[in-house]
Design a protein around this motif. Structure first.
Motif, mmCIF file in Angstrom:
data_model
loop_
_atom_site.group_PDB
_atom_site.id
_atom_site.type_symbol
_atom_site.label_atom_id
_atom_site.label_comp_id
_atom_site.label_asym_id
_atom_site.label_seq_id
_atom_site.Cartn_x
_atom_site.Cartn_y
_atom_site.Cartn_z
ATOM 1 N N ASP A 6 0.816 -1.221 0.000
ATOM 2 C CA ASP A 6 0.000 0.000 0.000
ATOM 3 C C ASP A 6 0.850 1.271 0.000
ATOM 4 N N ALA A 7 2.155 1.120 -0.198
ATOM 5 C CA ALA A 7 3.033 2.304 -0.227
ATOM 6 C C ALA A 7 2.805 3.123 -1.484
ATOM 7 N N ALA A 8 2.383 2.483 -2.565
ATOM 8 C CA ALA A 8 2.285 3.191 -3.842
ATOM 9 C C ALA A 8 1.331 2.475 -4.778
ATOM 10 N N ASP A 9 0.542 3.273 -5.518
ATOM 11 C CA ASP A 9 -0.320 2.699 -6.557
ATOM 12 C C ASP A 9 0.389 2.670 -7.903
ATOM 13 N N THR A 10 1.378 3.569 -8.077
ATOM 14 C CA THR A 10 2.068 3.679 -9.362
ATOM 15 C C THR A 10 3.582 3.633 -9.148
ATOM 16 N N VAL A 11 4.296 3.434 -10.265
ATOM 17 C CA VAL A 11 5.755 3.441 -10.228
ATOM 18 C C VAL A 11 6.242 4.770 -9.663
ATOM 19 N N ASN A 12 5.630 5.841 -10.115
ATOM 20 C CA ASN A 12 6.025 7.173 -9.671
ATOM 21 C C ASN A 12 5.865 7.341 -8.161
ATOM 22 N N LEU A 23 5.937 4.959 -6.038
ATOM 23 C CA LEU A 23 6.918 4.097 -5.381
ATOM 24 C C LEU A 23 8.283 4.789 -5.339
ATOM 25 N N TRP A 24 8.617 5.497 -6.431
ATOM 26 C CA TRP A 24 9.871 6.274 -6.452
ATOM 27 C C TRP A 24 9.836 7.354 -5.357
ATOM 28 N N ALA A 25 8.677 8.017 -5.212
ATOM 29 C CA ALA A 25 8.549 9.041 -4.160
ATOM 30 C C ALA A 25 8.715 8.403 -2.775
ATOM 31 N N TRP A 26 8.152 7.218 -2.608
ATOM 32 C CA TRP A 26 8.308 6.486 -1.334
ATOM 33 C C TRP A 26 9.784 6.218 -1.067
ATOM 34 N N LEU A 27 10.509 5.824 -2.139
ATOM 35 C CA LEU A 27 11.936 5.507 -2.012
ATOM 36 C C LEU A 27 12.739 6.770 -1.708
ATOM 37 N N VAL A 28 12.418 7.854 -2.411
ATOM 38 C CA VAL A 28 13.154 9.107 -2.219
ATOM 39 C C VAL A 28 12.934 9.636 -0.795
ATOM 40 N N ALA A 29 11.717 9.411 -0.258
ATOM 41 C CA ALA A 29 11.448 9.856 1.115
ATOM 42 C C ALA A 29 12.402 9.177 2.095
ATOM 43 N N ARG A 30 12.778 7.944 1.768
ATOM 44 C CA ARG A 30 13.697 7.207 2.642
ATOM 45 C C ARG A 30 15.164 7.454 2.294
ATOM 46 N N HIS A 31 15.427 7.816 1.020
ATOM 47 C CA HIS A 31 16.808 8.069 0.568
ATOM 48 C C HIS A 31 16.826 9.381 -0.211
ATOM 49 N N ALA A 79 12.226 3.083 -15.494
ATOM 50 C CA ALA A 79 11.643 2.061 -14.622
ATOM 51 C C ALA A 79 11.247 0.822 -15.401
ATOM 52 N N ALA A 80 11.272 -0.287 -14.692
ATOM 53 C CA ALA A 80 10.793 -1.547 -15.257
ATOM 54 C C ALA A 80 9.969 -2.268 -14.204
ATOM 55 N N VAL A 81 8.876 -2.869 -14.633
ATOM 56 C CA VAL A 81 8.065 -3.676 -13.726
ATOM 57 C C VAL A 81 8.164 -5.125 -14.181
ATOM 58 N N ASN A 82 8.626 -5.965 -13.280
ATOM 59 C CA ASN A 82 8.834 -7.377 -13.606
ATOM 60 C C ASN A 82 9.698 -7.533 -14.870
ATOM 61 N N ALA A 83 10.781 -6.737 -14.894
ATOM 62 C CA ALA A 83 11.789 -6.786 -15.960
ATOM 63 C C ALA A 83 11.260 -6.375 -17.327
ATOM 64 N N GLN A 84 10.130 -5.628 -17.328
ATOM 65 C CA GLN A 84 9.633 -5.035 -18.573
ATOM 66 C C GLN A 84 9.631 -3.517 -18.411
ATOM 67 N N TRP A 85 10.071 -2.824 -19.480
ATOM 68 C CA TRP A 85 10.059 -1.369 -19.420
ATOM 69 C C TRP A 85 8.665 -0.874 -19.036
ATOM 70 N N ALA A 86 8.614 0.140 -18.182
ATOM 71 C CA ALA A 86 7.320 0.662 -17.734
ATOM 72 C C ALA A 86 7.389 2.181 -17.630
ATOM 73 N N ARG A 87 6.269 2.821 -17.891
ATOM 74 C CA ARG A 87 6.190 4.271 -17.701
ATOM 75 C C ARG A 87 6.073 4.571 -16.209
ATOM 76 N N MET A 88 6.376 5.814 -15.863
ATOM 77 C CA MET A 88 6.337 6.187 -14.446
ATOM 78 C C MET A 88 4.900 6.187 -13.916
ATOM 79 N N ASP A 89 3.932 6.259 -14.829
ATOM 80 C CA ASP A 89 2.547 6.234 -14.339
ATOM 81 C C ASP A 89 1.932 4.827 -14.386
ATOM 82 N N ALA A 90 2.769 3.823 -14.653
ATOM 83 C CA ALA A 90 2.259 2.445 -14.659
ATOM 84 C C ALA A 90 1.828 2.034 -13.240
ATOM 85 N N ARG A 91 0.819 1.188 -13.174
ATOM 86 C CA ARG A 91 0.318 0.760 -11.868
ATOM 87 C C ARG A 91 1.214 -0.330 -11.292
#
Lengths: 79, 146, 146, 79
Positions: free
Chosen positions: A25-31, A33-41, A51-63
């Motif tokens: 529940d940290a993130a609905d989208t790749v974007n 999730l990146w914000a969640w990561l940046v908050a920690r780092h 970004a890639a989801v499951n080793a496939q290229w993905a847009r930052m707005d991908a779910r």
């Protein structure tokens, strides 16, 4: 109920980890999730990842779904 | 299946070349990317290459497939090194065979240009007094050339 | 002095490549001309190459010199085979090293194109049912590219 | 007092010799020497040679002197 994050090269060294786990529940989208990561780092904030989801290229707005593996990739420099 | 590899061992360009040799191929163009002793004015001690193998492998396979689709009769083999590389060692070897030379040169050039911009691999330069990851270009899916 | 050779023995592309490797060269482009099993629709049994050595050698040396003059930092090595060659054997190997890859590809391509039109070497195709010398282009002095 | 002629590939096989000797007064120019050669080997007549004098590229109107070595070269096909 988690999302796996994978980091490489500069991102890996900056975050000090090649794999991280985020609650699903940290993130609905790749974007988000990146914000969640940046908050920690916050050192990652100046970077723009690809970004890639499951080793496939993905847009930052991908779910992002429970169980996904999301990779954040710095600009590539192979060859 | 094209020969496509990520390896931590030194690359033998002749093995890569041999993988594309065929009786109907009159030309083989082989590209070696070699670790240079300097970059942007700084002396380089050595390099370290890191790959995201689960994406880098299919990405390199796709490059080899596009070569065969786009240039009739052409075949490509691609081997990229990872880990620590010393000056003078090959980081990448791409061999392309084809019936005639124009296609071999053109496809080999496209393959290395595309590898450098689309395959999830990164290099870090280590100098006497520091080190840095090289930031290249934002990567993405491979586009088939016209 | 650039490595330039005419030889009746099989060419080892590694040796040609090694002749142009230098710590400041980040790219090596190597071209192999390989004997094909067919040409213009005819099955080829083998080839025979003949050279006019007293002109072919200086002509190939000149090609290597022009590469170094025209493409800053580039170095070329050229080895051409003579005598009988079987299918799959390399008739010519040209290796060009340079700091960056664009020059290596461009100079290597110019070198093989120029060799084919300017160096006094001839090939004869031997088929199951006959043979013929291949008539290429009228040869002449090498012109330095723009 | 002679001029040496060297022949290669198709010309060599057509003439049946890789070296021939012409009297120095056979020709004043490369072109005349070719004509002298064609008179003796009419099968060469259909060909258009390139020429070299003493291993240097030469025009067909170049002069030929006693002791010169003149090479007649078919269109090249190396590589």
């Amino acid at each position: 109920m988690t999302v796996q994050i994978r980091l490489f090269a500069m991102f890996r060294e900056t975050a000090g980890a090649d794999r991280l786990e985020a609650p699903a529940d940290a993130a609905d989208t790749v974007n988000e999730l990146w914000a969640w990561l940046v908050a920690r780092h916050p050192e990652l904030d100046r970077h723009v990842p690809a970004a890639a989801v499951n080793a496939q290229w993905a847009r930052m707005d991908a779910r992002v779904a429970d169980g996904d593996e999301v990779a954040f990739l710095p600009p590539v420099s192979g060859g | 299946m094209p020969m496509v590899e990520l390896t931590e061992s030194p690359i033998d360009p002749r093995v890569v070349e041999a993988a594309v040799a065929r009786p109907e191929a009159g030309a083989i163009c082989t590209f070696l990317g070699v670790v240079r002793n300097s970059n942007l004015g700084r002396d380089v001690g050595h390099l370290e290459y890191e790959a995201f193998p689960e994406m880098a492998m299919p990405s390199m396979v796709r490059i080899a497939e596009v070569v065969a689709e786009r240039w009739p009769g052409a075949r490509a083999a691609i081997v990229h090194r990872t880990g620590r590389l010393e000056i003078g060692e090959a980081s990448v070897v791409i061999a392309v065979s084809s019936p005639h030379r124009a296609e071999a040169f053109e496809a080999c050039r496209w393959a290395i240009d595309t590898l450098k911009t689309a395959v999830p691999i990164w290099k870090k330069e280590i100098w006497a007094d520091g080190e840095a990851w090289i930031e290249g270009v934002p990567a993405g899916p491979i586009e088939v050339p016209d």
